[in-house]
Design a protein around this motif. Structure first.
Motif, PDB file in Angstrom:
ATOM      1  N   LEU A   1     -21.671  30.107 -34.463  1.00 43.22           N
ATOM      2  CA  LEU A   1     -20.980  30.948 -33.482  1.00 43.22           C
ATOM      3  C   LEU A   1     -21.657  30.889 -32.125  1.00 43.22           C
ATOM      4  O   LEU A   1     -20.985  30.820 -31.079  1.00 43.22           O
ATOM      5  CB  LEU A   1     -20.934  32.398 -33.970  1.00 43.22           C
ATOM      6  N   LEU A   2     -22.980  30.942 -32.138  1.00 38.71           N
ATOM      7  CA  LEU A   2     -23.709  30.922 -30.868  1.00 38.71           C
ATOM      8  C   LEU A   2     -23.434  29.633 -30.101  1.00 38.71           C
ATOM      9  O   LEU A   2     -23.179  29.654 -28.887  1.00 38.71           O
ATOM     10  CB  LEU A   2     -25.200  31.087 -31.137  1.00 38.71           C
ATOM     11  N   VAL A   3     -23.466  28.516 -30.808  1.00 41.41           N
ATOM     12  CA  VAL A   3     -23.202  27.223 -30.164  1.00 41.41           C
ATOM     13  C   VAL A   3     -21.751  27.141 -29.711  1.00 41.41           C
ATOM     14  O   VAL A   3     -21.456  26.745 -28.574  1.00 41.41           O
ATOM     15  CB  VAL A   3     -23.522  26.070 -31.133  1.00 41.41           C
ATOM     16  N   THR A   4     -20.815  27.536 -30.569  1.00 45.69           N
ATOM     17  CA  THR A   4     -19.389  27.435 -30.240  1.00 45.69           C
ATOM     18  C   THR A   4     -19.011  28.318 -29.068  1.00 45.69           C
ATOM     19  O   THR A   4     -18.309  27.876 -28.143  1.00 45.69           O
ATOM     20  CB  THR A   4     -18.542  27.829 -31.475  1.00 45.69           C
ATOM     21  N   VAL A   5     -19.464  29.566 -29.087  1.00 44.31           N
ATOM     22  CA  VAL A   5     -19.125  30.493 -27.998  1.00 44.31           C
ATOM     23  C   VAL A   5     -19.715  30.012 -26.684  1.00 44.31           C
ATOM     24  O   VAL A   5     -19.062  30.074 -25.629  1.00 44.31           O
ATOM     25  CB  VAL A   5     -19.611  31.919 -28.331  1.00 44.31           C
ATOM     26  N   SER A   6     -20.933  29.498 -26.709  1.00 40.28           N
ATOM     27  CA  SER A   6     -21.562  29.015 -25.472  1.00 40.28           C
ATOM     28  C   SER A   6     -20.797  27.818 -24.905  1.00 40.28           C
ATOM     29  O   SER A   6     -20.511  27.764 -23.699  1.00 40.28           O
ATOM     30  CB  SER A   6     -23.015  28.619 -25.748  1.00 40.28           C
ATOM     31  N   LEU A   7     -20.451  26.872 -25.773  1.00 41.00           N
ATOM     32  CA  LEU A   7     -19.710  25.699 -25.310  1.00 41.00           C
ATOM     33  C   LEU A   7     -18.312  26.073 -24.834  1.00 41.00           C
ATOM     34  O   LEU A   7     -17.831  25.556 -23.827  1.00 41.00           O
ATOM     35  CB  LEU A   7     -19.624  24.663 -26.437  1.00 41.00           C
ATOM     36  N   TYR A   8     -17.660  26.977 -25.556  1.00 38.77           N
ATOM     37  CA  TYR A   8     -16.313  27.375 -25.160  1.00 38.77           C
ATOM     38  C   TYR A   8     -16.339  28.112 -23.820  1.00 38.77           C
ATOM     39  O   TYR A   8     -15.482  27.898 -22.959  1.00 38.77           O
ATOM     40  CB  TYR A   8     -15.687  28.268 -26.227  1.00 38.77           C
ATOM     41  N   HIS A   9     -17.343  28.969 -23.622  1.00 31.98           N
ATOM     42  CA  HIS A   9     -17.440  29.685 -22.352  1.00 31.98           C
ATOM     43  C   HIS A   9     -17.672  28.711 -21.204  1.00 31.98           C
ATOM     44  O   HIS A   9     -17.049  28.826 -20.136  1.00 31.98           O
ATOM     45  CB  HIS A   9     -18.580  30.701 -22.412  1.00 31.98           C
ATOM     46  N   LEU A  10     -18.550  27.732 -21.426  1.00 34.59           N
ATOM     47  CA  LEU A  10     -18.820  26.732 -20.398  1.00 34.59           C
ATOM     48  C   LEU A  10     -17.564  25.933 -20.090  1.00 34.59           C
ATOM     49  O   LEU A  10     -17.204  25.738 -18.918  1.00 34.59           O
ATOM     50  CB  LEU A  10     -19.940  25.807 -20.873  1.00 34.59           C
TER      51      LEU A  10
END
Length: 369
Positions: free
Chosen positions: A35-44
């Motif tokens: 989740l941490l990786v996915t949310v960070s990439l999606y936000h970027l």
């Protein structure tokens, strides 16, 4: 898996709870990292690589903070052990914040940037898949993590007068994924429970005596070694008692092996009733039983041995309508400093042999006259 607990024997419930906790703990850690990786990439990606009509960057970031906080909390708990919550609490927290984030973004873009609604639908599909996976434990968890937030969203959408037809179209893809994932998780739960039951049955077969249900020698010796190690570390005492049924062959010869099995079962029950919760009893072999008494010296071991002897001798066993008095001989031994396990059991066996040679139906302490 909560519903499946009813199909599991009561004696396995503690092990089943530990099994669920291990599964959910692994999902907690893996889910938090993903989740941490996915949310960070999606936000970027969503913030810097899409053209927006409305300036919602700060609002989007604030909406993502609860989920990021939940994932960090889950990771900190995994690495440090604090807070000491069950893994399901972290899964609930991550699942609810994930569902809430997807629904909040949909609500936000429907209000201020309708052109982005279809892109949010793709994110919702991923979010609802992840949230449903986190509801591993039961359908009730899925209701808490997904259904309640969705219901709140639709209530807010109706009150705000959002275009319901558009929202229904947006929900079709995520709803299908949710349905498929719910079926998948139901299958996973069934496989997990069936696997647990199979392993416990195999373990029980390997570690218990099939007739009496007591521990067998293979399962009992690790307990003795564990107590030996504890006593060595803490300079404490423990004792063992070896018990043997007197003239048991006569029972089999007179009434048959079925009667002999009945006597063994009754003996296991009566011996067990004489012991504390921390004591351990095993069928050592044939008509022999071995008792482990933690934190018990020689005097205490003889008290227990005498209690066991009386429990057998004072009450007859009904064998095919005949009252049979089955006696028991016992040998007790207290562990000595620097003494190994095998010598300890040998001394208990020698004390038992002394009791047999001096009339049976008696308890004898190793080293006494």
């Amino acid at each position: 898996m909560d519903a499946a607990k009813n199909s599991i024997p009561q004696k396995w419930h503690p092990a089943f709870e530990a099994y669920k906790e291990r599964m959910e703990s692994g999902l907690q850690y893996g889910g938090a990292v993903l989740l941490l990786v996915t949310v960070s990439l999606y936000h970027l990606s969503h913030t810097h690589f899409h053209v927006h009509q409305a300036n919602l960057g700060t609002t989007e970031l604030l909406l993502r903070l609860p989920l990021v906080g939940a994932t960090f909390l889950a990771l900190i708990a995994h690495w440090t052990g604090y807070p000491r919550w069950p893994a399901r609490y972290f899964l609930r927290l991550m699942g609810i914040t994930l569902s809430g984030l997807a629904l909040a973004l949909l609500y936000l873009f429907t209000l201020y940037e309708p052109i982005m609604v279809t892109q949010v639908s793709d994110a919702m599909t991923i979010a609802f898949f992840g949230a449903t996976v986190m509801a591993l434990r039961s359908l009730r968890e899925w209701i808490l993590i997904v259904l309640i937030p969705v219901s709140v969203f639709w209530l807010a959408a109706i009150i705000k007068g959002l275009p319901l037809v558009t929202l229904v179209a947006v929900f079709i893809g995520p709803a299908l994924i949710m349905f498929v994932t719910c079926m998948l998780m139901a299958f996973v739960r069934k496989v997990a429970v069936d696997g647990f039951i199979s392993r416990e049955k195999l373990h029980e077969i390997a570690t218990t005596d099939p007739l009496t249900g007591l521990l067998n020698r293979r399962a009992f010796m690790p307990l003795v070694r564990q107590e030996y190690a504890r006593a060595t570390r803490s300079d404490s005492v423990f004792s063992v008692i070896l018990a043997d049924l007197d003239k048991f062959k006569k029972v089999n010869d007179t009434w048959g092996h079925e009667a002999g099995d009945l006597v063994l079962l009754e003996t296991a029950t009566r011996l067990g009733s004489c012991l504390r919760q921390q004591d351990a009893l095993c069928r050592w072999g044939g008509e022999e039983f071995l008792i482990l008494l933690p934190d018990t010296d020689a005097e205490g071991a003889m008290i227990v041995a005498e209690k066991c002897r009386r429990q057998m001798a004072d009450r007859a066993i009904d064998i095919h309508g005949v009252d049979h008095t089955q006696t028991l001989s016992l040998g007790a031994a207290e562990h000595r400093t620097s003494e190994g396990i095998d010598p300890l059991i040998i001394r208990a066996d020698e004390a038992l042999y002394w009791a047999k040679e001096h009339g049976r139906n008696r308890a004898h302490l190793s080293g006494s006259n």
